[in-house]
Design a protein around this motif. Sequence first.
Motif, mmCIF file in Angstrom:
data_model
loop_
_atom_site.group_PDB
_atom_site.id
_atom_site.type_symbol
_atom_site.label_atom_id
_atom_site.label_comp_id
_atom_site.label_asym_id
_atom_site.label_seq_id
_atom_site.Cartn_x
_atom_site.Cartn_y
_atom_site.Cartn_z
ATOM 1 N N LYS A 293 4.485 -18.011 -13.127
ATOM 2 C CA LYS A 293 4.476 -16.563 -13.146
ATOM 3 C C LYS A 293 3.976 -16.027 -11.929
ATOM 4 N N ASN B 134 -7.269 -12.528 -6.058
ATOM 5 C CA ASN B 134 -6.486 -11.432 -5.130
ATOM 6 C C ASN B 134 -6.596 -11.895 -3.797
ATOM 7 N N VAL C 138 -13.954 -19.960 -12.130
ATOM 8 C CA VAL C 138 -12.748 -20.176 -13.049
ATOM 9 C C VAL C 138 -11.579 -20.813 -12.584
ATOM 10 N N ILE D 73 -0.802 -14.934 -20.651
ATOM 11 C CA ILE D 73 -1.554 -15.903 -20.155
ATOM 12 C C ILE D 73 -3.140 -16.088 -20.216
ATOM 13 N N VAL D 74 -3.619 -14.969 -19.934
ATOM 14 C CA VAL D 74 -4.977 -14.831 -19.915
ATOM 15 C C VAL D 74 -5.839 -13.892 -21.042
ATOM 16 N N THR E 79 -6.236 -21.009 -18.489
ATOM 17 C CA THR E 79 -7.204 -20.078 -17.964
ATOM 18 C C THR E 79 -8.274 -19.599 -19.154
ATOM 19 N N SER F 299 -2.771 -9.729 -20.567
ATOM 20 C CA SER F 299 -1.730 -10.619 -20.533
ATOM 21 C C SER F 299 -1.480 -11.894 -21.419
ATOM 22 N N ASP G 112 -11.918 -9.775 -9.327
ATOM 23 C CA ASP G 112 -11.578 -8.402 -9.563
ATOM 24 C C ASP G 112 -12.761 -7.684 -9.618
ATOM 25 N N ALA H 80 -12.053 -13.866 -13.643
ATOM 26 C CA ALA H 80 -10.780 -14.748 -13.415
ATOM 27 C C ALA H 80 -9.844 -14.315 -12.706
ATOM 28 N N GLY H 81 -10.115 -13.079 -11.834
ATOM 29 C CA GLY H 81 -9.095 -12.442 -11.053
ATOM 30 C C GLY H 81 -9.200 -13.068 -9.461
ATOM 31 N N HIS I 213 -7.015 -2.682 -21.056
ATOM 32 C CA HIS I 213 -5.772 -2.392 -20.547
ATOM 33 C C HIS I 213 -5.480 -1.005 -19.672
ATOM 34 N N VAL J 282 -11.108 -7.478 -19.648
ATOM 35 C CA VAL J 282 -9.995 -6.422 -18.944
ATOM 36 C C VAL J 282 -8.690 -7.234 -18.645
ATOM 37 N N GLY J 283 -7.792 -6.598 -19.287
ATOM 38 C CA GLY J 283 -6.569 -7.454 -19.041
ATOM 39 C C GLY J 283 -5.924 -7.922 -20.403
ATOM 40 N N TYR K 170 -12.188 -4.384 -8.191
ATOM 41 C CA TYR K 170 -11.944 -3.021 -9.182
ATOM 42 C C TYR K 170 -13.229 -2.737 -9.967
ATOM 43 N N GLY L 165 -6.415 -8.359 -12.064
ATOM 44 C CA GLY L 165 -5.676 -8.687 -10.972
ATOM 45 C C GLY L 165 -5.612 -7.341 -10.098
HETATM 46 P P1 NAP Z 1 -0.910 -9.599 -15.324
HETATM 47 O O1 NAP Z 1 -0.167 -10.200 -16.228
HETATM 48 O O2 NAP Z 1 -0.437 -8.589 -14.228
HETATM 49 O O3 NAP Z 1 -1.809 -8.586 -16.251
HETATM 50 C C1 NAP Z 1 -2.840 -7.667 -16.074
HETATM 51 C C2 NAP Z 1 -3.479 -7.052 -17.249
HETATM 52 O O4 NAP Z 1 -4.473 -6.119 -16.410
HETATM 53 C C3 NAP Z 1 -2.557 -6.161 -17.871
HETATM 54 O O5 NAP Z 1 -2.585 -6.225 -19.232
HETATM 55 C C4 NAP Z 1 -2.854 -4.723 -17.355
HETATM 56 O O6 NAP Z 1 -2.802 -3.593 -18.449
HETATM 57 C C5 NAP Z 1 -4.400 -4.953 -17.125
HETATM 58 N N1 NAP Z 1 -4.838 -4.024 -15.912
HETATM 59 C C6 NAP Z 1 -4.284 -3.989 -14.651
HETATM 60 N N2 NAP Z 1 -4.822 -2.885 -14.028
HETATM 61 C C7 NAP Z 1 -5.790 -2.277 -14.682
HETATM 62 C C8 NAP Z 1 -6.722 -1.276 -14.641
HETATM 63 N N3 NAP Z 1 -6.856 -0.667 -13.552
HETATM 64 N N4 NAP Z 1 -7.561 -1.045 -15.931
HETATM 65 C C9 NAP Z 1 -7.275 -1.680 -16.810
HETATM 66 N N5 NAP Z 1 -6.495 -2.778 -16.893
HETATM 67 C C10 NAP Z 1 -5.709 -3.013 -16.044
HETATM 68 O O7 NAP Z 1 -2.067 -10.508 -14.670
HETATM 69 P P2 NAP Z 1 -2.651 -11.914 -15.216
HETATM 70 O O8 NAP Z 1 -1.278 -12.853 -15.068
HETATM 71 O O9 NAP Z 1 -3.059 -11.804 -16.675
HETATM 72 O O10 NAP Z 1 -3.724 -12.234 -14.063
HETATM 73 C C11 NAP Z 1 -4.816 -11.356 -14.067
HETATM 74 C C12 NAP Z 1 -5.520 -11.821 -13.094
HETATM 75 O O11 NAP Z 1 -6.015 -13.343 -13.329
HETATM 76 C C13 NAP Z 1 -4.869 -12.015 -11.672
HETATM 77 O O12 NAP Z 1 -5.914 -11.433 -10.571
HETATM 78 C C14 NAP Z 1 -4.373 -13.292 -11.432
HETATM 79 O O13 NAP Z 1 -4.396 -13.874 -10.277
HETATM 80 C C15 NAP Z 1 -5.782 -13.968 -12.506
HETATM 81 N N6 NAP Z 1 -5.446 -15.361 -12.799
HETATM 82 C C16 NAP Z 1 -6.146 -16.388 -12.515
HETATM 83 C C17 NAP Z 1 -6.295 -17.428 -13.059
HETATM 84 C C18 NAP Z 1 -7.423 -18.635 -12.785
HETATM 85 O O14 NAP Z 1 -7.137 -19.525 -12.828
HETATM 86 N N7 NAP Z 1 -8.467 -17.879 -12.678
HETATM 87 C C19 NAP Z 1 -5.008 -17.891 -13.975
HETATM 88 C C20 NAP Z 1 -4.194 -16.959 -14.024
HETATM 89 C C21 NAP Z 1 -4.337 -15.578 -13.621
HETATM 90 P P3 NAP Z 1 -1.391 -3.311 -19.155
HETATM 91 O O15 NAP Z 1 -1.142 -4.426 -20.125
HETATM 92 O O16 NAP Z 1 -1.693 -1.787 -19.644
HETATM 93 O O17 NAP Z 1 -0.478 -3.315 -17.915
#
Ligand code: NAP
Length: 276
Positions: A90, A224, A253, A161-162, A133, A159, A234, A221-222, A181, A156-157, A206, A202
């Motif tokens: 993804k 960026n 993480v 996968i997380v 994750t 998705s 994050d 876990a963010g 979210h 917070v989030g 923030y 992500g």
């Molecule tokens: P994603 O699919 O883009 O989902 C982001 C989630 O955060 C969504 O549920 C969204 O809400 C919510 N969100 C976004 N902006 C927000 C805000 N201002 N206030 C409240 N909620 C908010 O992202 P993801 O794939 O889960 O990844 C999230 C982060 O984790 C990214 O930085 C990514 O790079 C990181 N990540 C890290 C690992 C690791 O190994 N550490 C693995 C995977 C991902 P809605 O559902 O309402 O849109």
Amino acid sequence: MLIYGREIRDRLKNEIQQYAVNNKMSMSIVMVGDDPPSQVYVNGIVKFGRETGIKIDVLHLGADTEESQVLRFIKNLNEDPAIDGIMLQKPLPEHLDYNRLINEIAYHKDVEGVHNYNLGKLVSRQEGIQPSTPKAIIRIIKENGIEIEGKNVTIVGRSTIVGNPLSVMMTTENATVTLCHTRTKDLKKEILNADILVAALGRRNYITADMVREDTIIIDAGINFDDNGKMFGDVDEAAKEKAAIASAVPGGVGVITVAELFDNLKQICSLKNKSE
Ligand code: NAP
């Protein structure tokens, strides 16, 4: 206090490497388009595979690849007995439906634990492949001696996968979970209520110091990047300094996640060996 994931990663890596000596394992990664953070993540997986003696193939398709073509590649990998695990990286280009494609992967090769079959097992608390994750997040908490049972955990989030699977896994660990979210009305209030905060939204830096308590445990876990390729979480630095414990970015993480992916591959192979 900042906590890191490298020691945990190295221990898991050693276990995986030893298992791979007597058990041949292989994984294919399907990647569509040219997302730079994805490329960094995939490079990390290929390196981990090289260092542990596990064969990793990357099928890198152009951003305009049609869904029917991606499906054909997935079908071929499903039918190839030499491939144990399949991963669909993804994000995908907008014309491709991640949820549809992920469910075309044979569930017993779903190394990321995101197929509906494995997510169903997660919800019904049966043994299955769990997303890497959330596994890494739970592991870094536990291995730092932090109790989860009875804690208020704000994620917070949401998705696939997380955040979402993590909310289920935290509930199984007997935490009381709040899943936030973009439609959450008062994010600051929900975060201030957290004994453990998991940030997976992500959005660079923030979450700020005014949103956390001094006794909060922060798991960031963010991942960026700024325009110069520097990595940020994050949660901003001041919030991490204020909190009791916070996971580092980079080096927290994220470094464990890759090892958890290979731990899943090991789980797939040992199940396969048992059934043969
Ligand atoms: P994603 O699919 O883009 O989902 C982001 C989630 O955060 C969504 O549920 C969204 O809400 C919510 N969100 C976004 N902006 C927000 C805000 N201002 N206030 C409240 N909620 C908010 O992202 P993801 O794939 O889960 O990844 C999230 C982060 O984790 C990214 O930085 C990514 O790079 C990181 N990540 C890290 C690992 C690791 O190994 N550490 C693995 C995977 C991902 P809605 O559902 O309402 O849109």
